[in-house]
Scaffold this motif. Sequence first.
Motif, PDB file in Angstrom:
ATOM      1  N   TYR A  56      -4.475   1.559  -7.717  1.00 38.09           N
ATOM      2  CA  TYR A  56      -5.684   1.553  -6.883  1.00 38.09           C
ATOM      3  C   TYR A  56      -6.297   0.163  -6.839  1.00 38.09           C
ATOM      4  CZ  TYR A  56     -10.431   2.752  -5.356  1.00 38.09           C
ATOM      5  OH  TYR A  56     -11.621   2.806  -4.689  1.00 38.09           O
ATOM      6  N   SER A 100       1.094   3.748  -3.211  1.00 38.23           N
ATOM      7  CA  SER A 100       0.467   5.046  -2.948  1.00 38.23           C
ATOM      8  C   SER A 100       1.317   6.198  -3.456  1.00 38.23           C
ATOM      9  CB  SER A 100       0.208   5.221  -1.447  1.00 38.23           C
ATOM     10  OG  SER A 100      -0.769   4.309  -0.993  1.00 38.23           O
ATOM     11  N   PHE A 122       0.828  -1.204   0.000  1.00 42.64           N
ATOM     12  CA  PHE A 122       0.000   0.000   0.000  1.00 42.64           C
ATOM     13  C   PHE A 122       0.862   1.252   0.000  1.00 42.64           C
ATOM     14  CE2 PHE A 122      -1.654   3.381   2.752  1.00 42.64           C
ATOM     15  CZ  PHE A 122      -2.729   3.807   1.993  1.00 42.64           C
ATOM     16  N   PHE A 127      -2.584  10.579  -0.832  1.00 44.93           N
ATOM     17  CA  PHE A 127      -1.307  10.767  -1.514  1.00 44.93           C
ATOM     18  C   PHE A 127      -1.472  11.627  -2.764  1.00 44.93           C
ATOM     19  CE2 PHE A 127      -0.487   7.307   1.287  1.00 44.93           C
ATOM     20  CZ  PHE A 127       0.855   7.399   1.596  1.00 44.93           C
ATOM     21  N   ILE A 158      -5.710   6.062  -0.029  1.00 41.63           N
ATOM     22  CA  ILE A 158      -4.731   6.271  -1.094  1.00 41.63           C
ATOM     23  C   ILE A 158      -4.928   7.632  -1.767  1.00 41.63           C
ATOM     24  CG2 ILE A 158      -6.009   5.291  -3.042  1.00 41.63           C
ATOM     25  CD1 ILE A 158      -3.463   3.851  -3.866  1.00 41.63           C
TER      26      ILE A 158
END
Length: 437
Positions: free
Chosen positions: A219, A26, A22, A240, A237
């Motif tokens: 994603y 991200s 993740f 970011f 996410i």
Amino acid sequence: MPSFDEVLKEAGEFGRFQKRVFFLLSQTGITFSSLFASVVFLGRAPGNFWCRIPGAAELSERCGWTLEEERNFTVLPLLLGNESAAGQCERLDVTWDASASCSSPLGRYGNGSPPLAPCHGHWVYEQPKASIVGEYDLVCGNAWMLDLSQAILNLGFLAGAFILGYAADRYGRILIYLLSCLGVGICGIIVAFSPNFTVFLIFRFLQGMFGKGTWMTCYVIVTEIVGSDQRMVGIVIQIFFTLGIIILPGIAYLIPTWQGIQLAISLPNFLFLLYYWVVPESPRWLLTRKKGEKALKIMRSIAKHNGKFLSPHYSEITISNEEVSNPSFLDLVRTPQMRRNTLILMYAWFTSALIYQGLVMRLGITGGNLYLDFFISGAVELPSAFLIIVTMDRIGRRLPFAMGNIVASVACLITAFLPEGNSFPALGQALLLSGTP
């Protein structure tokens, strides 16, 4: 045979492995948002510029004029002769030749003012490399081409959503992600050194297409390797993306040329190619492609990194028929309820994108400090993102969705009726930024 969700729960739905993937993926949000909003700084106002009189370059070299002296001989008489002229989109209708005087090149006209003529591609910029405006003469009658460059980028996003979205379903998430990162980097370099505006637009379109590919696939990978109770990472996410908006004005402030800014937001995509060795293919996608052995191998690796172990008796993972099926666009409008939901969400995305670009990407016209205003516009997004994360599981999706749109609408309506001038600059700016969805 266990289902995929059962195996994922046993391996860890959001353990150390998922957290690492993740965090790594991200970072794509930072580069994508920088690409998305880069036109604000790539196309910033070039400072002073004027139309060069034919023969002015040769006369300036012969007389040893500085650029400022040439401007004084060119622009000041224009302003004095026509107070309504800006001195940028018109020039004096004269031609300077060898007979022109260095001290008074317009002396032959006496006290009269020479006639004016429109300028056709002979502009001089004090900072020609500061933005694409000076690089490709996007001023006066060509000013609309700056907006065209952003429209072309958005067209690339649209093409990428269809083309690379389909490719990710057919050939794999991580493969398309890596190819998209490579495409963004290569196209970004070509954009930075484009010999003309046509080449600039072509590769800006391609960069937008590949950029959308990176954002979509990162994603999808993140949401597919976590449990159903952890799908909130799809919202986290987005933070970011906001971080990229916050960082971008700092990059633009430190780098004086548009080419440097373009390279700064493009080259990091090559670093993402290293993810080939640390980010695996989505096991959910592998199962839909009947590659259960590879999926099980990845799940065992996930369990090991999370400090857990899968049963050695697992030889195959099952997956529901819904996940194996190949849905089409028609499924979005097949039933009345789906048609209603699809149209509502399509309209919501349309209005959000329109307002976002209309407010954030036009901050420069408010007359304030472009870098500070842009930084603030990103910073005010963070509280709303955290608020959504905290409230969504508690009060549902629809109420935050409705309240966000209401607040944005009211803020935009109020700014439309604020008096012009400097009476309420702080209030106007605050409302504009609060209206950013």
